[in-house]
Design an enzyme around this catalytic site. Structure first.
Site, PDB file in Angstrom:
ATOM      1  N   ASP A 135       0.815  -1.210   0.000  1.00 16.63           N
ATOM      2  CA  ASP A 135       0.000   0.000   0.000  1.00 16.63           C
ATOM      3  C   ASP A 135       0.851   1.264   0.000  1.00 16.63           C
ATOM      4  O   ASP A 135       0.309   2.362  -0.131  1.00 16.63           O
ATOM      5  CB  ASP A 135      -0.954  -0.004   1.206  1.00 16.63           C
ATOM      6  CG  ASP A 135      -2.401  -0.140   0.772  1.00 16.63           C
ATOM      7  OD1 ASP A 135      -2.636  -0.493  -0.394  1.00 16.63           O
ATOM      8  OD2 ASP A 135      -3.301   0.122   1.592  1.00 16.63           O
ATOM      9  N   ASP A 440     -11.634  -6.272  10.264  1.00 13.98           N
ATOM     10  CA  ASP A 440     -11.614  -7.723  10.354  1.00 13.98           C
ATOM     11  C   ASP A 440     -12.746  -8.246  11.230  1.00 13.98           C
ATOM     12  O   ASP A 440     -13.453  -9.191  10.861  1.00 13.98           O
ATOM     13  CB  ASP A 440     -10.256  -8.202  10.882  1.00 13.98           C
ATOM     14  CG  ASP A 440      -9.693  -7.278  11.952  1.00 13.98           C
ATOM     15  OD1 ASP A 440     -10.480  -6.586  12.623  1.00 13.98           O
ATOM     16  OD2 ASP A 440      -8.466  -7.242  12.124  1.00 13.98           O
TER      17      ASP A 440
END
Length: 546
Positions: A135, A440
């Protein structure tokens, strides 16, 4: 029973724990009774007393919540020998996602040690595809992965020939002693020398911040950085460094290598990037046109594989003929190898790893904790559970063999653009969910609410080992993120009591609530440690005299 690929066992000592819990409950009742019947008449002492009562009522409530998972924990045991006997090498393909974001806080040499460890699993290499999501869009990370793709040709056969553990070269060479056998010692020294030379080149490039021009000509992928891109403003980059379908992609012993892919999704200042969840969703799409394996495993770049059989352990759940079709994901715990002897900040997560996740497993399924997890690809794409569900385990073996690498890379890049998700359900009904710091947990909750179960496995040899916080500042930062993220779920439409109502059991909802209430739990705790101390200074007694 002989055909089962895994067993579920109850924890020993349940009766003793339940007796202990009953005595604690009686003690709580007596404390609250004393508070209610001995309230001071007036003044500051009365206010402090009522505050103590409120804090103790909260602690009693939170203790009851924790009993939802501590009352009947279970553990899982797998039978890999049965898996091998039943399926042999007819095993499903697996895509492995490794995520990194910043070459400064996550050095490239650390990242590639993790990548090499997951490339070296005790699993058919032609069925493995490893994806590194960068990223930060850093040429340094790409260069490190390019170096790793060359070193893997020697590292993987060395690992499998001597069945070494762990298979992270950084961890292995720091932990292992020199072998006594002269033939083995010669090869061990050769591989160690190659690794040290590689890490020295990577670290030198990281320190200078530049890749030498003579290296850039070695792979076409380096040309992606010719336009002066930055970490927050760059085009999508997808480079297949090792093509597992190519017969020439072999190691030093002519064995097939796993597919290895570098991805940096497009980033532009005017478009939200949704952090790790956005990276994971881009990986799901990109991998669908390269390998499209039915099983996806994701791991953080600082959590190397410590157990080469982790994939086979996870598959024992997915391929079990009796209950495998119900299981959406398999979660391993987070383990750290840098904890101090006294562990004064409690970062080893012993209570969570050894008790609470086992307990949540018993009431509907463990949480998804963001790393060390195996998912079915279809559930990450929003599929609901149905009793007649049947997985296509051959997916991934029927790749686009007729398409050249350049065409595949271009197709994959189109799936990693900033605009691809606009006006779609990505981040909502498809993929990991957006809008929460702990994407998550909320994604795992949504999977459970779609009818899927999950399992938690904590084998004797830890599956993944990483680097945990060791200082007070690091600990506060990590717990702040976890507690704020989970509390934001509690206050949102995804609160387990509302979002999970009628979809998961009450005890399962309470299990999620343990972490959702971490943040407010700090307020009565602070009150309880500060006010009695101040009361002692003023002569105000808030506890009975002995």
């Amino acid at each position: 029973m002989e055909s089962r690929l895994f067993a579920t066992e109850k924890f020993g000592g349940r009766a003793v724990y339940r007796f202990h819990a009953v005595t604690v409950f009686l003690g709580i009742c007596l404390v609250l009774y004393y508070r209610v019947t001995h309230v001071p008449g007036s003044g500051a002492g009365r206010a402090a007393w009522l505050g103590m009562l409120a804090a103790e009522l909260w602690f009693a409530f939170y203790w009851v919540i924790t009993q939802s998972v501590r009352w009947s924990p279970i553990r899982r045991r797998t039978f890999k020998d049965r898996l091998a006997a039943r399926y042999g090498e007819r095993l499903p393909c697996v895509d492995i996602f490794v995520c990194t974001a910043d070459p400064k806080s996550e050095p490239p040499s650390l990242v590639i040690a993790t990548v090499l460890s997951v490339m070296a699993y005790n699993y058919p290499s032609e069925k493995l595809s490893v994806y590194l999501s960068d990223d930060g869009g850093s040429i340094l990370t790409f260069y490190a992965l390019w170096e790793a793709s060359t070193f893997a040709k020697h590292w993987l056969p060395f690992c499998k020939r001597y069945n070494i553990q762990p298979r992270s070269p950084a961890a292995y060479f720091s932990e292992s002693d020199k072998p006594h056998d002269l033939h083995v010692l010669k090869e061990w020294s050769f591989i160690k020398g190659l690794y040290e030379e590689m890490t020295e080149r990577i670290d030198s490039a990281a320190m200078s911040g530049e890749i030498p021009e003579q290296i850039r000509v070695n792979h076409k992928g380096f040309a992606e950085w010719n336009t002066g891109i930055t970490s927050k403003d760059h085009q999508p980059i997808v480079q297949i460094l090792i093509d597992g379908k190519d017969k020439n992609a072999v190691d030093s012993e002519a064995n097939v290598l796993p597919t290895l892919v570098y991805m940096a999704r497009e980033k532009r200042p005017q478009y939200p990037h949704n952090f790790k969840a956005g990276a994971m969703n881009a990986l799901i799409r990109v991998s669908s046109v390269i390998s499209n394996s039915p099983i996806i495993m994701n791991v953080d770049c600082d959590m190397y594989s410590n157990n080469s059989d982790s994939i086979r352990d996870a598959l024992c759940f997915f391929l079990d003929e009796a209950n495998g079709h119900k299981i959406g994901f398999v979660q391993y715990p987070q383990n750290y190898n840098n904890m101090t002897k006294n562990n004064i900040y409690g970062n080893s997560l012993n209570v969570i790893n050894q008790m609470e996740l086992n307990g949540i497993d018993s009431v509907g399924g463990t949480l998804y904790i963001g790393t060390g997890c195996f998912h079915r690809r279809e559930i990450l794409c929003g599929r609901w559970f149905t009793q007649d569900y049947k997985e296509d385990w051959d997916r991934g073996t029927r790749g686009k063999t007729q398409q050249c690498i350049d065409q595949t890379e271009e197709e994959a890049k189109s799936l990693a653009t900033c605009t691809y998700e606009q006006n779609t359900q990505w981040g909502n009904e498809i993929g990991l969910k957006y809008g929460c710091p702990v994407e998550d947990v909320i994604t795992g909750l949504a999977i459970h609410c779609r009818g899927w179960k999950s399992v938690y496995i904590n084998p004797p040899r830890a599956a993944f080992i990483g680097v945990g916080p060791t200082t007070l500042a690091q600990t506060i930062l990590q717990h702040k993120r976890w507690s704020e993220g989970n509390f934001s779920i509690f206050l949102s439409k995804y609160c387990p009591f509302f979002f999970g109502h009628g979809k998961i059991t009450l005890r399962h909802q309470m299990g999620y609530l343990i972490y959702g209430l971490w943040a407010p739990n700090s307020l009565p705790t602070l009150y309880y440690v500060i006010i009695p101390s101040l009361g002692l200074l003023k002569g105000t007694l808030l506890f009975p005299e002995v």
